[in-house]
Design a protein around this motif. Structure first.
Motif, PDB file in Angstrom:
ATOM      1  N   LEU A 180      17.001  -3.918  -7.508  1.00  0.00           N
ATOM      2  CA  LEU A 180      16.973  -4.644  -6.546  1.00  0.00           C
ATOM      3  C   LEU A 180      17.540  -3.932  -5.205  1.00  0.00           C
ATOM      4  N   ASP A 181      18.934  -3.250  -5.744  1.00  0.00           N
ATOM      5  CA  ASP A 181      19.296  -3.305  -4.762  1.00  0.00           C
ATOM      6  C   ASP A 181      19.014  -1.822  -4.767  1.00  0.00           C
ATOM      7  N   GLN A 182      18.518  -0.879  -5.892  1.00  0.00           N
ATOM      8  CA  GLN A 182      18.061   0.422  -5.807  1.00  0.00           C
ATOM      9  C   GLN A 182      16.312  -0.099  -4.769  1.00  0.00           C
ATOM     10  N   TYR A 183      15.717  -0.342  -4.379  1.00  0.00           N
ATOM     11  CA  TYR A 183      14.839  -1.192  -4.239  1.00  0.00           C
ATOM     12  C   TYR A 183      14.834  -1.578  -2.157  1.00  0.00           C
ATOM     13  N   LEU A 184      16.186  -1.950  -2.537  1.00  0.00           N
ATOM     14  CA  LEU A 184      16.086  -2.700  -1.278  1.00  0.00           C
ATOM     15  C   LEU A 184      17.047  -0.618  -0.783  1.00  0.00           C
ATOM     16  N   THR A 185      17.259  -0.029  -0.802  1.00  0.00           N
ATOM     17  CA  THR A 185      17.948   1.343  -0.600  1.00  0.00           C
ATOM     18  C   THR A 185      17.003   1.904   0.113  1.00  0.00           C
ATOM     19  N   LEU A 186      15.570   2.326  -1.323  1.00  0.00           N
ATOM     20  CA  LEU A 186      14.595   2.820  -1.156  1.00  0.00           C
ATOM     21  C   LEU A 186      13.755   1.877   0.297  1.00  0.00           C
ATOM     22  N   LEU A 187      13.624   1.263   0.287  1.00  0.00           N
ATOM     23  CA  LEU A 187      13.141   0.422   1.595  1.00  0.00           C
ATOM     24  C   LEU A 187      13.230   0.871   2.798  1.00  0.00           C
ATOM     25  N   ALA A 188      15.178   1.037   3.103  1.00  0.00           N
ATOM     26  CA  ALA A 188      16.032   1.191   4.106  1.00  0.00           C
ATOM     27  C   ALA A 188      15.730   2.461   3.989  1.00  0.00           C
ATOM     28  N   ASP A 189      15.728   3.677   3.424  1.00  0.00           N
ATOM     29  CA  ASP A 189      15.327   5.228   3.876  1.00  0.00           C
ATOM     30  C   ASP A 189      14.285   5.577   3.804  1.00  0.00           C
ATOM     31  N   ASP A 190      12.953   4.863   4.333  1.00  0.00           N
ATOM     32  CA  ASP A 190      11.920   5.140   4.119  1.00  0.00           C
ATOM     33  C   ASP A 190      11.333   5.339   5.672  1.00  0.00           C
ATOM     34  N   PRO A 191      10.789   6.343   6.311  1.00  0.00           N
ATOM     35  CA  PRO A 191      10.813   7.167   7.135  1.00  0.00           C
ATOM     36  C   PRO A 191      10.321   5.643   7.888  1.00  0.00           C
ATOM     37  N   LEU A 192       9.209   5.146   7.033  1.00  0.00           N
ATOM     38  CA  LEU A 192       8.886   4.331   8.247  1.00  0.00           C
ATOM     39  C   LEU A 192       9.542   3.176   8.612  1.00  0.00           C
ATOM     40  N   ASN A 206       0.837  -1.116   0.019  1.00  0.00           N
ATOM     41  CA  ASN A 206      -0.168  -0.122   0.010  1.00  0.00           C
ATOM     42  C   ASN A 206       0.478   1.394   0.074  1.00  0.00           C
ATOM     43  N   ARG A 207       1.824   0.985   0.575  1.00  0.00           N
ATOM     44  CA  ARG A 207       2.770   2.360   0.830  1.00  0.00           C
ATOM     45  C   ARG A 207       3.628   2.471  -0.684  1.00  0.00           C
ATOM     46  N   MET A 208       3.782   1.504  -1.164  1.00  0.00           N
ATOM     47  CA  MET A 208       4.960   1.687  -1.776  1.00  0.00           C
ATOM     48  C   MET A 208       4.701   1.094  -3.662  1.00  0.00           C
ATOM     49  N   ASP A 209       4.899  -0.252  -3.803  1.00  0.00           N
ATOM     50  CA  ASP A 209       4.218  -1.006  -4.547  1.00  0.00           C
ATOM     51  C   ASP A 209       4.252  -2.720  -4.692  1.00  0.00           C
ATOM     52  N   GLN A 210       4.024  -3.179  -5.966  1.00  0.00           N
ATOM     53  CA  GLN A 210       3.969  -4.376  -5.805  1.00  0.00           C
ATOM     54  C   GLN A 210       5.484  -5.072  -5.833  1.00  0.00           C
ATOM     55  N   THR A 211       6.207  -4.885  -6.222  1.00  0.00           N
ATOM     56  CA  THR A 211       7.230  -5.224  -6.338  1.00  0.00           C
ATOM     57  C   THR A 211       8.377  -5.234  -5.007  1.00  0.00           C
ATOM     58  N   SER A 212       7.917  -4.021  -4.433  1.00  0.00           N
ATOM     59  CA  SER A 212       8.415  -3.535  -3.198  1.00  0.00           C
ATOM     60  C   SER A 212       7.873  -4.782  -2.192  1.00  0.00           C
ATOM     61  N   SER A 213       6.907  -5.060  -1.764  1.00  0.00           N
ATOM     62  CA  SER A 213       5.909  -5.537  -1.391  1.00  0.00           C
ATOM     63  C   SER A 213       6.358  -7.359  -1.395  1.00  0.00           C
ATOM     64  N   GLU A 214       7.475  -8.120  -2.702  1.00  0.00           N
ATOM     65  CA  GLU A 214       7.348  -9.284  -3.400  1.00  0.00           C
ATOM     66  C   GLU A 214       8.563  -8.794  -2.746  1.00  0.00           C
ATOM     67  N   ILE A 215       9.585  -8.122  -2.271  1.00  0.00           N
ATOM     68  CA  ILE A 215      11.297  -8.330  -1.830  1.00  0.00           C
ATOM     69  C   ILE A 215      10.879  -8.004  -0.483  1.00  0.00           C
TER      70      ILE A 215
END
Length: 534
Positions: A308-320, A257-266
């Protein structure tokens, strides 16, 4: 433990086990651990009745017992375990989603019977599946055994603690109650059974003459006297593992809900990789390298390593802060902050409740207090851009409902109002506890409402069941269409309408129970994660 919890436990026990078991269970929940004779004395029931009720509760893992130093046994009913009965449909549905009909029936049998041996479960499930199959087709024991093993491998079912084996030569008298223990290494080890056979259908008495039936029954009795190879190894549903799965699903859904389907799959992949290695109470998952995550992604996701590395960095930098970076080896080590995720889910639930009950402006103030922590009334008005009178009313409304708390900070020791700061704040933990208490009351009200609806239409329901039974027997004997129609007309049009209304109302109540239980699960998980274990 609150009155709402006790009332809900009482209703659940009465609905599933009847009045006697409910009386004993509720008494133990209210009073804590007690020996057998005290329970019988306090409840005014015979020792035999109390023993039978305790046997039922122990069989279903709802009562535990402990041998005291002075030699007597005390029984205790943990309220939290009784409340899990409410979640049984969800456990069964999860097993169906993950392991099809076989998994559903295995978990259903274990929940309905409390504890069962593997051989008994396999036979029962194979028989039930054979009943639903076309004539001439049967379910093989081997297929059910394979599904049972898969459930044990993923820890959804586990062995029950066993009594230690005693040597016959020892002269010491046996203890009043056995001390049950289980080796953690063997908890998910399936016994090596060579179950050969197929599910059987229940046959009617008309199909076979009495002599043949009697001979078969005697043969079955002789077979049943032989103890199965896994005698004494009992299995039960692992409720903590199901809760871990629910938590993981909630986290994946929140990320989607916060990002997208690929992030949730990771995130789903990370949770799946660490679901067995991480304990259900751990604050973080095991650290996973970027390379490991890349190799474990589902086959359908054809994303390159760089993306994948970009997605992981994005997830790690997310305020949540659902995902955190714990190191740089192996392309970067990542963990999922489980406790932080649960806190975010609980906060989102509280925000949603405030919005539904008090409107969007109150929700704006509530979110503002969550972000800024402490604010004076004037600051709330300015930041939220709401007129002073309205802001004051909204704050007092939320204060009276315990969603917001007021903290006094005096400038002088005399606590004079003119020289004191009054700061509004949100205590998430106490608000979650208050909302959880209301959820328990809501579920108890829903159960009572369903019982009232059923009781009011008891005569009509009994009539409907009788008509259905007559129709079924007539169809089996090959009755004509005209005769079947005459039987159907025994229920008049207004009665049919009344039955449809009842069915619709009961379905709505059941759906509401499940929805409230989802909220209960999020709040309970958050509260458990914040309470420090001794």
């Amino acid at each position: 433990m609150t009155q709402a919890e006790i009332k809900l436990c009482s209703l659940l026990l009465q609905e599933h086990f009847g009045e006697i078991v409910e009386k004993i269970g509720t008494h133990l929940i209210k009073t804590g651990s007690q020996p057998l004779r005290v329970i019988a004395n306090d409840t005014g029931m015979s020792l035999d009745q109390v023993k039978k009720a305790l046997c039922v509760l122990i069989q279903h893992n709802l009562v535990t017992y402990q041998l005291q130093k002075r030699g007597f046994v005390e029984y205790e009913a943990p309220c939290s375990r009784v409340l899990r009965i409410l979640r049984y449909p969800r456990y069964i549905y999860t097993a169906k989603t993950l392991y099809s009909d076989m998994g559903e029936l295995i978990v259903e049998e274990l929940l309905l019977n409390g504890k069962m041996t593997m051989s008994a479960v396999v036979r029962k499930v194979a028989d039930r599946l054979t009943e639903t199959m076309e004539d001439g087709k049967t379910m093989d024991y081997g297929e059910v055994s394979n599904t049972f093993m898969r459930l044990a491998d993923t820890h959804f079912i586990q062995r029950c603690p066993m009594a230690p084996e005693t040597t016959e030569t020892s002269d010491a008298p046996p203890p009043p109650a056995p001390t049950l223990a289980v080796n953690e290494k063997d908890m998910y080890v399936v016994p090596n059974l060579n179950l050969i056979g197929k599910g059987k259908r229940r046959r009617s008495f008309d199909d076979e003459d009495n002599g043949e039936h009697k001979a078969k029954r005697q043969k079955q009795d002789a077979d049943s006297q032989e103890s199965p190879p896994d005698d004494g190894i009992y299995w039960q549903a692992n409720i903590d593992r199901f809760h871990q799965h629910f938590r993981d699903q909630a986290i994946v859904s929140a990320v989607a809900n916060r990002m997208d389907q690929t992030s949730s799959e990771i995130v789903r992949t990370m949770l799946r990789m660490s679901e067995i290695t991480t304990s259900s109470t751990a604050p973080y998952t095991q650290p996973l390298s970027s390379n490991e995550i890349f190799r474990s992604l589902p086959a359908g996701y054809n994303i390159v390593k760089q993306i994948l590395d970009q997605y992981l960095t994005l997830l790690a930098d997310d305020p949540l802060e659902f995902v955190g970076k714990s190191g740089d080896s192996g392309g970067g080590m990542y963990v999922i902050n489980l406790h932080k995720a649960l806190a975010t889910l609980a906060t989102a639930t509280l925000e949603s409740v405030v919005q539904e009950r008090f409107g969007s402006r109150c929700a704006r103030i509530f979110r503002l207090l969550l972000r800024k922590k402490h604010l004076e009334q004037k600051q709330v008005e300015d930041f939220a851009m709401i007129p002073a009178k309205e802001a004051k009313d909204m704050l007092y409304k939320m204060l009276s409902e315990n969603f917001v708390s007021l903290q006094e900070i005096p400038k002088t020791p005399d606590h004079a109002p003119s020289r004191t700061f009054y700061l509004y704040t949100v205590n998430t933990l106490s608000s979650a506890r208050m909302l959880l208490h209301r959820c328990y009351k809501s579920v108890a009200n829903l159960i009572e409402r369903r019982q009232y609806e059923t009781k009011e239409n008891k005569r009509l329901l009994e009539k409907s069941q009788r008509v259905e039974a007559i129709l079924a027997s007539m169809q089996a004997t090959g009755a004509e269409e005209v005769q079947l129609q005459e039987i159907e007309e025994m229920i008049t049009a207004p009665e049919r309408q009344q039955l449809e209304n009842l069915k619709r109302n009961v379905n709505k109540i059941d759906a509401s129970e499940n929805q409230v239980d989802e909220t209960i699960f999020v709040l309970e998980s958050y509260i458990e994660s914040t309470v420090k274990k001794p």
